[in-house]
Scaffold this motif. Structure first.
Motif, short mmCIF file in Angstrom:
data_model
loop_
_atom_site.label_atom_id
_atom_site.label_comp_id
_atom_site.label_asym_id
_atom_site.label_seq_id
_atom_site.Cartn_x
_atom_site.Cartn_y
_atom_site.Cartn_z
N ALA A 105 0.84 -1.21 0.00
CA ALA A 105 0.00 0.00 0.00
C ALA A 105 0.87 1.25 0.00
O ALA A 105 0.62 2.21 -0.74
N ALA A 106 1.91 1.24 0.85
CA ALA A 106 2.78 2.42 0.94
C ALA A 106 3.44 2.67 -0.42
O ALA A 106 3.54 3.81 -0.88
N ARG A 107 3.86 1.59 -1.07
CA ARG A 107 4.51 1.74 -2.37
C ARG A 107 3.53 2.23 -3.43
O ARG A 107 3.82 3.13 -4.20
N LEU A 108 2.34 1.63 -3.45
CA LEU A 108 1.36 2.01 -4.48
C LEU A 108 0.85 3.43 -4.28
O LEU A 108 0.63 4.15 -5.25
N PHE A 109 0.64 3.81 -3.03
CA PHE A 109 -0.01 5.10 -2.77
C PHE A 109 0.97 6.16 -2.29
O PHE A 109 0.56 7.22 -1.81
N ASP A 110 2.26 5.84 -2.39
CA ASP A 110 3.31 6.84 -2.17
C ASP A 110 3.34 7.40 -0.74
O ASP A 110 3.31 8.61 -0.55
N LEU A 111 3.40 6.51 0.21
CA LEU A 111 3.64 6.90 1.60
C LEU A 111 5.01 6.35 1.99
O LEU A 111 5.49 5.38 1.38
N ASP A 112 5.62 6.91 3.03
CA ASP A 112 6.84 6.31 3.57
C ASP A 112 6.41 5.22 4.55
O ASP A 112 5.60 5.47 5.45
N PHE A 113 6.98 4.03 4.37
CA PHE A 113 6.65 2.92 5.28
C PHE A 113 7.64 2.94 6.44
O PHE A 113 8.85 2.95 6.22
N ASP A 114 7.12 2.97 7.66
CA ASP A 114 7.98 3.10 8.84
C ASP A 114 7.74 1.90 9.75
O ASP A 114 6.89 1.93 10.65
N PRO A 115 8.49 0.79 9.52
CA PRO A 115 8.27 -0.40 10.34
C PRO A 115 8.97 -0.28 11.70
O PRO A 115 10.16 0.04 11.76
N VAL A 116 8.24 -0.55 12.74
CA VAL A 116 8.79 -0.43 14.10
C VAL A 116 9.27 -1.80 14.56
O VAL A 116 8.51 -2.78 14.53
N PRO A 117 10.55 -1.89 14.97
CA PRO A 117 11.10 -3.20 15.35
C PRO A 117 10.32 -3.85 16.50
O PRO A 117 9.86 -3.17 17.42
N CYS A 118 10.22 -5.16 16.42
CA CYS A 118 9.56 -5.96 17.46
C CYS A 118 10.64 -6.72 18.21
O CYS A 118 11.79 -6.80 17.75
N GLY A 119 10.26 -7.33 19.32
CA GLY A 119 11.20 -8.19 20.05
C GLY A 119 11.39 -9.49 19.27
O GLY A 119 10.64 -9.77 18.33
N PRO A 120 12.38 -10.31 19.70
CA PRO A 120 12.57 -11.60 19.03
C PRO A 120 11.35 -12.51 19.19
O PRO A 120 11.18 -13.48 18.45
N ASP A 121 10.46 -12.15 20.14
CA ASP A 121 9.22 -12.93 20.31
C ASP A 121 8.10 -12.40 19.42
O ASP A 121 6.95 -12.82 19.52
#
Ligand SMILES: Cc1ncc(COP(=O)(O)O)c(C=O)c1O
Length: 485
Positions: A134-150
């Motif tokens: 969606a971010a790529r198609l609709f031109d937003l910056d994707f900001d993934p927030v890191p999760c724990g190893p769990d």
């Protein structure tokens, strides 16, 4: 003539993984009620010639949509201000949630837009890949927030990244890769305070969690939740091609629409991405929901919950293997137990390959290095469906035996192959073209993929390759499969 055509199709289908019976713990959702499938087939066939494009010509489409949207809205505690659309699936629901939020963000932030600020899509790293799309198609910056190893994300890690440019924050109920329920209450409350929209991606769990016991509030009961997606072609047990996207408020819903009278043809009003569309899956989902009602969904969910409890019990008995984190709902993710010496560990991909040999399919998930350098370990995903309750004893036994068979075996290592790919000069800034991708795939022994082929080596290679190279190879693999010979 038709007999031989259908005969050929039957032959082709015989090579597929089995869609029924619970031996495939991903992709397919078998209620275990053949009469439900028969009803869905009959309903789909009745609606087959209809064009879902125009409910003014085919009012049955609107009538079935009203019923479905109403059912899902009640299940997720939406009041009358919650409205929505039926879409073709989870990805389309996610795409539309993002497009809507982006359009409204632009309308509501003219100064930021004038300054050249780009809208941002904030989500835990475990959010479904549909949001990257969606971010790529609709031109937003994707900001993934890191999760724990769990696989769990901390609410504060999302909240500190909330700022004016955040057009949407996404949380999952639950996340597919981990089975974890995101901290929806805290995130939605913070988003509301800051005037940021919050989407709950319940594509996977939306038709299970309403009947699951002891789930923290995750839906429209939380005032900060502004949209929610739930797939009927997953735990709604409908054939593929149907999901529901709900919005809080008509204004937000209408921002999803595309309408134009600016061409010489018929006036176009598309609530969703497609134009002409089948009404078959809609009709099938509608019929199933009529048949099951709340009570039917509650019973099927109880069955899934018993399966989940049984498998978690079994995994506890298996040395070297553990359940990732604390899943809520119909998914369990298996990882190697890093607290035991490596000779006692069970590599989840070796396990998945061994189970495939024994006729059970669980899903390989490559290890993943997040934006901060931390790692979510390689794992195996299990989607738990009601039909599995009938064979859960067999599955538990197979799981234990497969684990015994691979315990201590070294995990597949993609470093050698990845090193060779790098030595050829390929990397993030130089991606192989189609011919080179195909050659590399064949060298890696992955030129042909059959449903029961071991996947550990390909997955290990994916883990080691720069993502753009891995993505090019996998795209090539899929494209070649459908190329006429
Ligand atoms: C949480 C979640 N969101 C979105 C999707 C995408 O759904 P679909 O495959 O129907 O497009 C999935 C699919 O598994 C999912 O689990």
């Amino acid at each position: 003539m038709s007999g031989s055509i259908l005969g050929r199709l039957r032959e082709l289908r015989a090579a597929d993984a089995p869609t029924h019976g619970g031996h495939v713990l991903a992709y397919v959702y078998d209620s275990g009620m053949p009469e439900l499938d028969e009803l869905a087939d009959a309903a789909a066939s009745l609606a087959r010639p209809v064009n879902g494009l125009d409910p003014t010509v085919f009012p049955s489409v609107a009538a079935m949509e009203r019923d479905l949207i109403g059912f899902v809205r009640r299940a997720v505690h939406g009041r009358r201000d919650v409205v929505g659309s039926v879409t073709s699936g989870g990805t389309e629901s996610c795409l539309l949630a993002v497009k809507t939020a982006r359009d409204l963000w632009r309308a509501e932030h003219p100064d930021a837009v004038a300054r050249g600020t780009r809208p941002r899509l904030l989500a835990p790293a475990t959010a479904h890949a549909a949001f990257q799309k969606a971010a790529r198609l609709f031109d937003l910056d994707f900001d993934p927030v890191p999760c724990g190893p769990d696989g769990a994300v901390a609410a504060d890690d999302l909240i500190v990244r909330m700022a004016e440019d955040a057009a949407l924050v996404v949380v999952s109920a639950p996340a597919y890769p981990s089975g974890a329920l995101d901290p929806i209450r805290a995130v939605a409350a913070a988003a509301k305070k800051l005037g940021i929209r919050c989407h709950v991606d319940a594509c996977f769990g939306g038709l299970v969690l309403p009947w699951w016991s002891d789930v923290p509030e995750w839906d429209f009961r939380l005032p900060g939740v502004t949209s929610l997606s739930a797939d009927l072609h997953k735990f709604g047990y409908a054939p593929k091609g149907v999901s529901v996207l709900l919005h809080r408020g008509r204004r937000q819903h209408r921002a999803q629409f595309f309408a134009t009278t600016r061409w010489p043809g018929y006036p176009v009003v598309n609530p969703t991405l497609l134009g002409s569309k089948s009404a078959s899956s809609l009709a099938a989902a509608w019929a199933i929901v009529q048949r099951l009602g709340d009570e039917g969904f509650a019973e099927l969910t109880a069955s899934v919950a018993r399966v989940a409890a049984g498998i978690r019990d079994e995994v506890e008995r298996i040395p070297g293997l553990v359940v990732m984190g604390d899943p809520v709902g119909p998914a369990i993710t298996l990882v190697a137990d890093v607290d035991v010496p490596s000779e006692h560990r069970v590599d989840p991909h070796r396990l998945a390959d061994e189970l495939a040999r024994r006729g059970w399919r669980i899903q390989h998930q490559p290890g993943f290095v997040q934006s901060d350098g931390t790692r979510i370990p390689r794992s195996a995903h299990l989607t738990l469906t009601p039909v599995l309750e009938r064979s859960v004893t067999h599955f538990r036994r197979a799981l234990g035996q497969a684990a015994d068979a691979v315990r201590g075996r070294r995990a597949a290592d993609g470093r050698l192959l990845a090193g060779a790919v790098r030595a050829l000069g390929y990397g993030s800034d130089r991606v192989p073209g189609t011919a080179a991708s195909w050659r590399l795939l064949r060298v890696a022994g992955a030129g042909q993929v059959a449903p029961d082929q071991p996947m550990a080596t390909l997955m290990a290679l994916i883990e080691e390759l720069p993502a753009p190279v891995a993505e090019a190879l996998l795209s090539e693999l899929l494209a070649r499969m459908s190329e006429p010979r």
